[in-house]
Enzyme design. Structure first.
Site, PDB file in Angstrom:
ATOM      1  N   LEU A 172       0.963  -1.150   0.021  1.00 43.03           N
ATOM      2  CA  LEU A 172      -0.059  -0.048  -0.066  1.00 43.03           C
ATOM      3  C   LEU A 172       1.049   1.412  -0.224  1.00 43.03           C
ATOM      4  O   LEU A 172       2.054   1.003   0.515  1.00 43.03           O
ATOM      5  CB  LEU A 172      -0.776   0.091   1.218  1.00 43.03           C
ATOM      6  CG  LEU A 172      -2.124  -1.205   1.312  1.00 43.03           C
ATOM      7  CD1 LEU A 172      -2.676  -0.986   2.679  1.00 43.03           C
ATOM      8  CD2 LEU A 172      -2.869  -1.053   0.325  1.00 43.03           C
ATOM      9  N   ASP A 173       0.343   2.351  -0.582  1.00 36.77           N
ATOM     10  CA  ASP A 173       0.968   3.484  -0.655  1.00 36.77           C
ATOM     11  C   ASP A 173       1.464   4.233   0.763  1.00 36.77           C
ATOM     12  O   ASP A 173       0.576   3.672   1.710  1.00 36.77           O
ATOM     13  CB  ASP A 173       0.515   4.749  -1.288  1.00 36.77           C
ATOM     14  CG  ASP A 173       0.459   4.447  -2.668  1.00 36.77           C
ATOM     15  OD1 ASP A 173       1.195   3.632  -3.367  1.00 36.77           O
ATOM     16  OD2 ASP A 173      -0.435   4.989  -3.394  1.00 36.77           O
ATOM     17  N   ARG A 174       2.293   4.846   1.078  1.00 38.44           N
ATOM     18  CA  ARG A 174       2.648   5.327   2.488  1.00 38.44           C
ATOM     19  C   ARG A 174       1.488   5.942   3.057  1.00 38.44           C
ATOM     20  O   ARG A 174       1.258   5.748   4.385  1.00 38.44           O
ATOM     21  CB  ARG A 174       3.757   6.061   2.403  1.00 38.44           C
ATOM     22  CG  ARG A 174       4.194   6.951   4.006  1.00 38.44           C
ATOM     23  CD  ARG A 174       5.379   7.648   3.737  1.00 38.44           C
ATOM     24  NE  ARG A 174       5.326   8.890   2.831  1.00 38.44           N
ATOM     25  CZ  ARG A 174       4.701   9.943   3.293  1.00 38.44           C
ATOM     26  NH1 ARG A 174       4.384  10.172   4.455  1.00 38.44           N
ATOM     27  NH2 ARG A 174       4.656  11.027   2.289  1.00 38.44           N
ATOM     28  N   THR A 176      -1.776   5.452   2.419  1.00 37.00           N
ATOM     29  CA  THR A 176      -2.990   4.746   2.349  1.00 37.00           C
ATOM     30  C   THR A 176      -3.061   3.968   3.696  1.00 37.00           C
ATOM     31  O   THR A 176      -1.902   3.250   4.118  1.00 37.00           O
ATOM     32  CB  THR A 176      -2.765   3.918   1.111  1.00 37.00           C
ATOM     33  OG1 THR A 176      -2.830   4.916   0.008  1.00 37.00           O
ATOM     34  CG2 THR A 176      -4.304   2.929   1.079  1.00 37.00           C
ATOM     35  N   HIS A 294      -0.556   4.654  -7.771  1.00 35.72           N
ATOM     36  CA  HIS A 294      -1.767   6.082  -7.632  1.00 35.72           C
ATOM     37  C   HIS A 294      -2.899   5.600  -8.544  1.00 35.72           C
ATOM     38  O   HIS A 294      -3.244   6.759  -8.902  1.00 35.72           O
ATOM     39  CB  HIS A 294      -0.694   7.131  -7.735  1.00 35.72           C
ATOM     40  CG  HIS A 294       0.225   7.465  -6.851  1.00 35.72           C
ATOM     41  ND1 HIS A 294       0.840   8.841  -6.828  1.00 35.72           N
ATOM     42  CD2 HIS A 294       0.521   6.727  -5.783  1.00 35.72           C
ATOM     43  CE1 HIS A 294       1.819   8.960  -6.029  1.00 35.72           C
ATOM     44  NE2 HIS A 294       1.682   7.803  -5.033  1.00 35.72           N
TER      45      HIS A 294
END
Length: 469
Positions: A172-174, A176, A294
């Site tokens: 997961l993105d930082r 998120t 993204h």
């Protein structure tokens, strides 16, 4: 002997390039909690990185100057000349030294990690092979960039002992939050990673976006291209990678009387005109059918409903009043990257799609940006602590399930997705049997490798925003 042939010559074994080791690796990690943040005491550390494909044939100083942004170019030039940067374990002759395929670049520095949230990592499920976690927003999964000990992997390792080697099965993105799968050993991680790539796995995210999101299944199929790896910027482009997402609105909350939240540009106005319309916000379910970087953030921005507190894609100072709605050309890319590079340095890296002047003033006082001070040990420019508003965005991986019934994991709705005080709306997670189910078969859509180059046929109450060429 007649007709015999000599044995083939043996290949000469080549030793791998030498690397530099960290002067000391602190254990236990030097964490401390302060003001709701997890902080790390500065320490010395050595990065060892193999030459990336895009670095081949480039000067070493050019690589540092263009790929990394947390320190000024003068720092990297000095580090190369003073021997803190080495190539294959040896001092670099000059800043113009060419980096080749197979080279290892080592950089020893006094490391200053950004603080992250002090919120603990939630456990959704655990067995002998797997830990299913509820990742807090604002913490990266792997050590990368300015983060090392302040990463999911290192926090779990510190909590459970150095003998455990946590192995993420998904990322997961930082910024998120939500469900992640951590293997306790290599076999489990490899096997579950294969399952996650199977087209029978369904993923559902929850997000909070600017304005009144349309009803019905909204399909966005715009391809996505990475514009700047240094800045983490991705945009819709015709020559990007195929990307496909289905969205469905869970709730819409109009602005309450007297509220100044969610100020955005009237759709009918042109860029540069005054803010004039209050639009409230929507809670939206997101079903990604591909896994581009993204992807949800870019598709929502393109649709004109960016995530409300997204510091990149809902930033008026970067994209202008239209916030990049419907934008798919490269005409303004250089200007956008110039403005984005200032975020977190001399400007606050914060979404400004909905803040009024009072809120903006508060965030400027309490936000992460360069303070003008430097470290007494290494002269590194120091940053202020991030504010609560910078520790994550309104994007949460709520549910992962296997359609074959082997497993199904979900979390509750995050607090920011619940109805505001005095208003009614969904307060619990929704099951696939509810009226909000997205039937991918009805939409003639499937996941990942089954997509191919087929074009989806619109179903009733569906909006197709673009078909990848």
């Amino acid at each position: 002997m007649s007709g015999s042939s000599a044995p083939p010559p043996q290949e000469k074994f080549e030793e791998p390039p030498p690397v530099i080791t960290t002067p000391c690796s602190p254990w236990p990690p030097p964490y401390y909690l302060e003001d709701g943040l997890r902080k790390v005491t500065p320490y010395h550390f050595t990065y060892n990185t193999y030459c990336k494909e895009r670095w081949r044939g480039r000067e070493i100083f050019d690589i540092f100057a263009s790929e990394f942004r947390d320190r000024p170019q003068e720092y990297y030039e000095k580090a190369i000349l003073e021997g803190r940067v080495t190539l294959n374990g040896k001092p670099v002759p000059s800043t113009s030294t060419i980096v080749k395929n197979g080279d290892i670049i080592s950089h020893t520095c006094h490391r200053h990690e950004p603080p992250t949230t002090a919120q603990s990592i939630g456990i959704v499920h655990e067995d002998d092979d797997l830990i299913v976690i509820n990742k807090p927003a604002g913490i990266p999964v792997h050590p990368a960039g300015r983060y090392n000990f302040n990463s999911i992997i290192e926090i779990i390792r510190a909590d459970r002992g150095y003998s455990l080697n946590p192995l993420p099965c998904n990322r997961l993105d930082r910024l998120t939050s939500g469900i992640m799968f951590i293997g306790k050993h290599r076999r489990a991680a490899d096997e579950f990673s294969v399952q996650l790539r199977d087209r029978s796995v369904r993923k559902e995210y929850i997000t909070r976006v600017v304005g009144e999101f349309p009803e019905g299944e909204i399909v966005c199929e715009k391809p996505i291209l990475q514009i700047s790896p240094k800045l983490g910027l991705n945009c819709v482009r015709a020559n990007g990678k195929e990307a496909r997402t289905v969205f469905k609105r869970l709730a819409y909350y109009p602005p309450q009387d007297g509220s100044k939240e969610d100020k955005v540009q009237d759709d009918e106005n042109h860029e540069g005109m005054a803010w004039k319309k209050l639009r409230g916000y929507s809670i939206v379910r997101c079903f990604p059918l591909t896994g581009r970087t993204h992807q949800l953030r870019v598709h929502l921005q393109f649709l004109g409903h960016p995530i409300s507190n997204d510091p990149i894609y809902a930033n008026q100072r970067v994209f202008g009043p239209s916030l990049g709605r419907g934008r798919s050309d490269a005409e303004k890319d250089e200007d956008i990257m110039t403005r984005l590079s200032r975020m977190g340095k001399d400007e606050v890296a914060d979404a400004v799609a909905y803040h009024d002047e009072v809120v903006d003033a508060y965030h400027k006082r309490k936000a992460e940006k360069m303070t003008g001070e430097t470290c007494s040990v290494c002269d590194t420019p120091l940053y202020s602590d991030p504010g609560v508003h910078e520790l994550g965005i309104y994007l949460h991986a709520r549910r992962y399930r296997c359609e074959e019934g082997r497993w199904d994991y979900e979390t509750d709705l995050p607090g920011w997705a619940l109805p505001p005080p005095g208003m009614e709306g969904p307060t619990t997670s929704t099951r696939e049997s509810d009226h909000l189910v997205v039937d991918l078969k009805k939409l003639d859509l499937e996941c990942d490798d089954k997509l191919g180059d087929q074009q989806a046929q619109p179903a009733p109450n569906q909006v197709v925003t673009g078909i990848a060429a």
